[in-house]
Design a protein around this motif. Sequence first.
Motif, mmCIF file in Angstrom:
data_model
loop_
_atom_site.group_PDB
_atom_site.id
_atom_site.type_symbol
_atom_site.label_atom_id
_atom_site.label_comp_id
_atom_site.label_asym_id
_atom_site.label_seq_id
_atom_site.Cartn_x
_atom_site.Cartn_y
_atom_site.Cartn_z
ATOM 1 N N THR A 209 97.574 -24.273 -107.463
ATOM 2 C CA THR A 209 96.183 -23.825 -107.507
ATOM 3 C C THR A 209 96.152 -22.382 -107.025
ATOM 4 O O THR A 209 96.444 -22.099 -105.861
ATOM 5 C CB THR A 209 95.302 -24.726 -106.625
ATOM 6 O OG1 THR A 209 95.529 -26.081 -107.010
ATOM 7 C CG2 THR A 209 93.849 -24.407 -106.800
ATOM 8 N N SER B 127 99.349 -29.607 -108.111
ATOM 9 C CA SER B 127 99.423 -30.875 -108.829
ATOM 10 C C SER B 127 100.826 -31.029 -109.379
ATOM 11 O O SER B 127 101.389 -30.076 -109.930
ATOM 12 C CB SER B 127 98.429 -30.896 -109.992
ATOM 13 O OG SER B 127 97.113 -30.699 -109.526
ATOM 14 N N CYS C 123 89.920 -31.508 -113.113
ATOM 15 C CA CYS C 123 90.119 -30.259 -112.368
ATOM 16 C C CYS C 123 88.816 -29.785 -111.737
ATOM 17 O O CYS C 123 88.805 -29.281 -110.613
ATOM 18 C CB CYS C 123 90.721 -29.180 -113.260
ATOM 19 S SG CYS C 123 92.483 -29.454 -113.599
ATOM 20 N N ARG C 124 87.715 -29.953 -112.460
ATOM 21 C CA ARG C 124 86.416 -29.572 -111.884
ATOM 22 C C ARG C 124 86.100 -30.417 -110.648
ATOM 23 O O ARG C 124 85.669 -29.896 -109.621
ATOM 24 C CB ARG C 124 85.302 -29.702 -112.918
ATOM 25 C CG ARG C 124 85.401 -28.672 -114.038
ATOM 26 C CD ARG C 124 84.105 -28.529 -114.819
ATOM 27 N NE ARG C 124 83.388 -29.756 -115.064
ATOM 28 C CZ ARG C 124 83.556 -30.536 -116.130
ATOM 29 N NH1 ARG C 124 84.446 -30.212 -117.048
ATOM 30 N NH2 ARG C 124 82.833 -31.629 -116.288
ATOM 31 N N ASP D 7 97.994 -35.101 -107.313
ATOM 32 C CA ASP D 7 97.377 -33.940 -106.686
ATOM 33 C C ASP D 7 97.724 -33.984 -105.207
ATOM 34 O O ASP D 7 97.655 -35.043 -104.586
ATOM 35 C CB ASP D 7 95.853 -33.957 -106.837
ATOM 36 C CG ASP D 7 95.386 -33.651 -108.251
ATOM 37 O OD1 ASP D 7 96.147 -33.037 -109.018
ATOM 38 O OD2 ASP D 7 94.248 -34.022 -108.576
ATOM 39 N N HIS E 228 96.601 -32.574 -101.645
ATOM 40 C CA HIS E 228 95.510 -31.967 -100.881
ATOM 41 C C HIS E 228 95.906 -31.900 -99.412
ATOM 42 O O HIS E 228 96.719 -32.689 -98.942
ATOM 43 C CB HIS E 228 94.240 -32.831 -100.955
ATOM 44 C CG HIS E 228 93.630 -32.933 -102.298
ATOM 45 N ND1 HIS E 228 92.531 -32.191 -102.675
ATOM 46 C CD2 HIS E 228 93.945 -33.708 -103.364
ATOM 47 C CE1 HIS E 228 92.189 -32.518 -103.910
ATOM 48 N NE2 HIS E 228 93.033 -33.438 -104.350
ATOM 49 N N PHE F 41 95.316 -22.137 -112.477
ATOM 50 C CA PHE F 41 96.592 -22.647 -111.980
ATOM 51 C C PHE F 41 97.746 -21.928 -112.658
ATOM 52 O O PHE F 41 97.591 -21.341 -113.728
ATOM 53 C CB PHE F 41 96.708 -24.162 -112.196
ATOM 54 C CG PHE F 41 96.939 -24.541 -113.639
ATOM 55 C CD1 PHE F 41 98.219 -24.639 -114.158
ATOM 56 C CD2 PHE F 41 95.870 -24.803 -114.478
ATOM 57 C CE1 PHE F 41 98.425 -24.979 -115.491
ATOM 58 C CE2 PHE F 41 96.063 -25.145 -115.804
ATOM 59 C CZ PHE F 41 97.355 -25.233 -116.313
ATOM 60 N N ASN G 244 93.301 -21.333 -117.066
ATOM 61 C CA ASN G 244 92.088 -21.822 -116.417
ATOM 62 C C ASN G 244 91.764 -23.152 -117.071
ATOM 63 O O ASN G 244 91.471 -23.201 -118.267
ATOM 64 C CB ASN G 244 90.925 -20.843 -116.625
ATOM 65 C CG ASN G 244 91.167 -19.522 -115.946
ATOM 66 O OD1 ASN G 244 91.635 -19.460 -114.818
ATOM 67 N ND2 ASN G 244 90.839 -18.437 -116.637
ATOM 68 N N LYS H 115 89.745 -24.755 -112.859
ATOM 69 C CA LYS H 115 90.848 -24.570 -111.912
ATOM 70 C C LYS H 115 91.824 -23.549 -112.476
ATOM 71 O O LYS H 115 92.506 -23.826 -113.450
ATOM 72 C CB LYS H 115 91.571 -25.886 -111.651
ATOM 73 C CG LYS H 115 92.808 -25.726 -110.747
ATOM 74 C CD LYS H 115 93.481 -27.046 -110.456
ATOM 75 C CE LYS H 115 94.448 -27.441 -111.524
ATOM 76 N NZ LYS H 115 95.257 -28.630 -111.185
ATOM 77 N N THR I 298 88.412 -29.479 -107.595
ATOM 78 C CA THR I 298 88.180 -28.172 -106.972
ATOM 79 C C THR I 298 86.728 -27.951 -106.583
ATOM 80 O O THR I 298 86.441 -27.075 -105.764
ATOM 81 C CB THR I 298 88.582 -27.024 -107.924
ATOM 82 O OG1 THR I 298 87.777 -27.100 -109.105
ATOM 83 C CG2 THR I 298 90.060 -27.096 -108.285
ATOM 84 N N SER J 10 91.613 -29.070 -99.141
ATOM 85 C CA SER J 10 92.014 -28.103 -100.178
ATOM 86 C C SER J 10 93.023 -28.716 -101.144
ATOM 87 O O SER J 10 93.987 -29.354 -100.723
ATOM 88 C CB SER J 10 92.669 -26.874 -99.547
ATOM 89 O OG SER J 10 91.764 -26.145 -98.774
#
Length: 139
Positions: free
Chosen positions: A94, A83, A33-34, A71, A73, A44, A27, A42, A37, A79
């Motif tokens: 993720t 990564s 990451c914050r 990353d 998406h 992963f 985590n 996150k 997401t 979404s």
Amino acid sequence: MSSLLAGQCLCGAVRYTVADEFIYAANCHCSNCRRATGAAFKPFAGIERDKLRVTRGTDQLMIFGDATGHDAHCKVCGSLLYSVVRDGAFVHVTMGTLVDAPSMRPNKHIFVGSKAPWFTITDDLPQFEEHAVAAKPGG
């Protein structure tokens, strides 16, 4: 031989498969990451890049970064799917985008030195100020 896990974005425009052969899982509480997401951390799982295959919607991927670190998406729903890390050799999937349950679960918290001040970690998993391999447990 391991099984393949299915994954997809919120809207279903992008789908992928990944081998259930994750090497590590964590985590991550870092600010990037914050932001990516929209959550406190996150979850992963890390695996060699060639063990993930986009099966639908490659043209719907929105990439932030370059070939050796980015990353990925969905450009339709936003979404964060995975990564690319470690000089392009690995992907961090993720875990929230997995349709199937992986055999590995996050077993540590990393970058707790920069975690959201409004979030309290309430489990007993080890906590690391930065990367788990380079940092001493703390928190």
